[in-house]
Design a protein around this motif. Structure first.
Motif, PDB file in Angstrom:
ATOM      1  N   SER A  19      25.806  44.899  -4.673  1.00  0.00           N
ATOM      2  CA  SER A  19      25.169  43.482  -4.519  1.00  0.00           C
ATOM      3  C   SER A  19      24.212  43.236  -3.350  1.00  0.00           C
ATOM      4  O   SER A  19      25.579  43.562  -2.325  1.00  0.00           O
ATOM      5  N   SER A  20      23.552  42.177  -3.004  1.00  0.00           N
ATOM      6  CA  SER A  20      22.800  41.884  -1.650  1.00  0.00           C
ATOM      7  C   SER A  20      23.929  41.215  -0.689  1.00  0.00           C
ATOM      8  O   SER A  20      23.405  41.294   0.792  1.00  0.00           O
ATOM      9  N   ASP A  21      24.342  40.436  -1.180  1.00  0.00           N
ATOM     10  CA  ASP A  21      25.908  40.043  -0.431  1.00  0.00           C
ATOM     11  C   ASP A  21      26.860  40.606   0.198  1.00  0.00           C
ATOM     12  O   ASP A  21      27.398  40.221   0.263  1.00  0.00           O
ATOM     13  N   GLY A  22      26.867  41.581   0.202  1.00  0.00           N
ATOM     14  CA  GLY A  22      28.115  42.796  -0.451  1.00  0.00           C
ATOM     15  C   GLY A  22      28.883  42.660  -0.842  1.00  0.00           C
ATOM     16  O   GLY A  22      29.818  43.123  -0.838  1.00  0.00           O
ATOM     17  N   LEU A  23      29.255  41.675  -1.768  1.00  0.00           N
ATOM     18  CA  LEU A  23      30.994  41.446  -2.591  1.00  0.00           C
ATOM     19  C   LEU A  23      30.770  42.417  -3.859  1.00  0.00           C
ATOM     20  O   LEU A  23      32.089  42.097  -4.124  1.00  0.00           O
ATOM     21  N   ARG A  24      29.554  42.812  -4.341  1.00  0.00           N
ATOM     22  CA  ARG A  24      29.898  43.044  -6.157  1.00  0.00           C
ATOM     23  C   ARG A  24      29.571  44.676  -6.222  1.00  0.00           C
ATOM     24  O   ARG A  24      28.339  45.172  -5.492  1.00  0.00           O
ATOM     25  N   VAL A  25      30.534  45.347  -7.026  1.00  0.00           N
ATOM     26  CA  VAL A  25      29.597  47.178  -7.227  1.00  0.00           C
ATOM     27  C   VAL A  25      29.326  45.812  -8.669  1.00  0.00           C
ATOM     28  O   VAL A  25      29.568  46.099  -9.156  1.00  0.00           O
ATOM     29  N   GLU A  30      27.755  45.970 -15.728  1.00  0.00           N
ATOM     30  CA  GLU A  30      29.123  45.221 -15.303  1.00  0.00           C
ATOM     31  C   GLU A  30      28.998  44.744 -13.570  1.00  0.00           C
ATOM     32  O   GLU A  30      28.464  45.719 -13.162  1.00  0.00           O
ATOM     33  N   SER A  31      29.768  44.282 -13.653  1.00  0.00           N
ATOM     34  CA  SER A  31      29.694  44.104 -12.147  1.00  0.00           C
ATOM     35  C   SER A  31      31.042  43.584 -11.800  1.00  0.00           C
ATOM     36  O   SER A  31      31.495  42.267 -12.417  1.00  0.00           O
ATOM     37  N   VAL A  32      31.594  43.983 -11.003  1.00  0.00           N
ATOM     38  CA  VAL A  32      32.996  44.096 -10.097  1.00  0.00           C
ATOM     39  C   VAL A  32      33.122  43.415  -8.809  1.00  0.00           C
ATOM     40  O   VAL A  32      31.945  43.643  -7.637  1.00  0.00           O
ATOM     41  N   ARG A  33      33.394  42.143  -8.579  1.00  0.00           N
ATOM     42  CA  ARG A  33      34.082  41.637  -6.959  1.00  0.00           C
ATOM     43  C   ARG A  33      35.173  42.568  -6.038  1.00  0.00           C
ATOM     44  O   ARG A  33      35.804  43.270  -6.827  1.00  0.00           O
ATOM     45  N   MET A  34      34.241  42.869  -4.897  1.00  0.00           N
ATOM     46  CA  MET A  34      34.952  43.672  -3.549  1.00  0.00           C
ATOM     47  C   MET A  34      36.264  43.268  -3.484  1.00  0.00           C
ATOM     48  O   MET A  34      35.535  42.042  -3.324  1.00  0.00           O
ATOM     49  N   TYR A  35      37.213  43.371  -3.123  1.00  0.00           N
ATOM     50  CA  TYR A  35      38.047  42.328  -2.061  1.00  0.00           C
ATOM     51  C   TYR A  35      38.149  43.837  -0.635  1.00  0.00           C
ATOM     52  O   TYR A  35      38.758  44.420  -1.158  1.00  0.00           O
ATOM     53  N   ASN A  36      38.327  42.726   0.568  1.00  0.00           N
ATOM     54  CA  ASN A  36      39.699  44.175   1.381  1.00  0.00           C
ATOM     55  C   ASN A  36      40.540  43.402   1.329  1.00  0.00           C
ATOM     56  O   ASN A  36      40.874  41.696   0.980  1.00  0.00           O
ATOM     57  N   VAL A  37      41.528  43.667   2.055  1.00  0.00           N
ATOM     58  CA  VAL A  37      42.581  44.054   2.304  1.00  0.00           C
ATOM     59  C   VAL A  37      43.147  42.483   2.532  1.00  0.00           C
ATOM     60  O   VAL A  37      43.614  41.660   2.255  1.00  0.00           O
ATOM     61  N   GLU A  38      42.558  42.008   3.384  1.00  0.00           N
ATOM     62  CA  GLU A  38      42.889  40.040   4.334  1.00  0.00           C
ATOM     63  C   GLU A  38      42.144  39.568   3.205  1.00  0.00           C
ATOM     64  O   GLU A  38      42.670  38.132   2.431  1.00  0.00           O
ATOM     65  N   ASP A  39      40.749  39.948   2.584  1.00  0.00           N
ATOM     66  CA  ASP A  39      40.525  38.505   1.618  1.00  0.00           C
ATOM     67  C   ASP A  39      41.887  38.291   0.543  1.00  0.00           C
ATOM     68  O   ASP A  39      42.316  37.439   0.035  1.00  0.00           O
ATOM     69  N   ILE A  40      42.056  39.728   0.029  1.00  0.00           N
ATOM     70  CA  ILE A  40      42.780  39.390  -1.533  1.00  0.00           C
ATOM     71  C   ILE A  40      44.499  38.789  -0.157  1.00  0.00           C
ATOM     72  O   ILE A  40      45.089  38.281  -2.249  1.00  0.00           O
ATOM     73  N   SER A  41      44.884  39.292  -0.374  1.00  0.00           N
ATOM     74  CA  SER A  41      46.553  38.980   0.704  1.00  0.00           C
ATOM     75  C   SER A  41      46.310  37.487   0.531  1.00  0.00           C
ATOM     76  O   SER A  41      46.883  36.209   0.474  1.00  0.00           O
ATOM     77  N   GLY A  42      45.380  37.175   1.811  1.00  0.00           N
ATOM     78  CA  GLY A  42      44.763  34.841   1.772  1.00  0.00           C
ATOM     79  C   GLY A  42      44.976  34.985  -0.239  1.00  0.00           C
ATOM     80  O   GLY A  42      44.919  34.024  -0.197  1.00  0.00           O
ATOM     81  N   ILE A  43      44.008  35.525  -1.142  1.00  0.00           N
ATOM     82  CA  ILE A  43      43.891  34.172  -2.205  1.00  0.00           C
ATOM     83  C   ILE A  43      45.581  35.050  -2.780  1.00  0.00           C
ATOM     84  O   ILE A  43      45.874  33.440  -3.687  1.00  0.00           O
ATOM     85  N   ILE A  44      46.182  35.924  -2.846  1.00  0.00           N
ATOM     86  CA  ILE A  44      47.825  35.565  -3.328  1.00  0.00           C
ATOM     87  C   ILE A  44      48.914  34.663  -2.480  1.00  0.00           C
ATOM     88  O   ILE A  44      48.936  34.088  -3.234  1.00  0.00           O
ATOM     89  N   LYS A  45      48.814  34.466  -1.547  1.00  0.00           N
ATOM     90  CA  LYS A  45      49.099  34.040  -0.801  1.00  0.00           C
ATOM     91  C   LYS A  45      48.938  32.073  -0.565  1.00  0.00           C
ATOM     92  O   LYS A  45      50.063  30.993  -0.830  1.00  0.00           O
ATOM     93  N   LYS A  46      48.298  31.761  -0.905  1.00  0.00           N
ATOM     94  CA  LYS A  46      47.374  30.547  -1.879  1.00  0.00           C
ATOM     95  C   LYS A  46      47.320  30.561  -3.128  1.00  0.00           C
ATOM     96  O   LYS A  46      48.020  29.058  -3.149  1.00  0.00           O
ATOM     97  N   ALA A  47      48.351  31.979  -4.236  1.00  0.00           N
ATOM     98  CA  ALA A  47      48.589  30.955  -5.213  1.00  0.00           C
ATOM     99  C   ALA A  47      49.994  31.015  -5.520  1.00  0.00           C
ATOM    100  O   ALA A  47      49.940  30.055  -6.245  1.00  0.00           O
TER     101      ALA A  47
END
Length: 101
Positions: free
Chosen positions: A30-36, A54-71
């Motif tokens: 995607s143009s915002d670089g966040l999805r395939v 199909e539209s699948v969100r991509m995460y880098n390790v820093e983003d997904i780690s932050g989401i996991i910790k916030k949860a």
């Protein structure tokens, strides 16, 4: 998905035949670089019989780690494949094992 790997290795189009069906998959980032985004078209005898997106969100390790910790989870281990290899930019997957304290 491991975002750096996908960005580097995305196959824009694949075509395969299964029995009498031809399957054409077209992928873009995607143009915002966040999805395939993937369009799948299924043909039978050159006639389109199914078309879906199909539209699948991509995460880098820093983003997904932050989401996991916030949860409220604690990240225990991060791997780059199903054989427990370390995560690198060339890892096809990003596997995190986390635990809720």
């Amino acid at each position: 998905m491991n975002k750096p790997f996908i960005v580097k290795n995305l196959k824009e189009q694949t075509i395969k035949t299964i029995n009498q069906y031809k399957i054409v998959e077209t992928r873009i980032i995607s143009s915002d670089g966040l999805r395939v985004k993937k369009e799948v078209k299924i043909f039978e005898s050159d006639t389109l019989i199914k078309d879906y997106l199909e539209s699948v969100r991509m995460y880098n390790v820093e983003d997904i780690s932050g989401i996991i910790k916030k949860a409220g989870f604690k990240s225990l281990k991060i791997f780059g494949d199903l054989n427990n290899a370390p995560l690198t930019a060339d890892s096809p997957r990003m596997i995190l094992i986390a635990q809720k304290p």
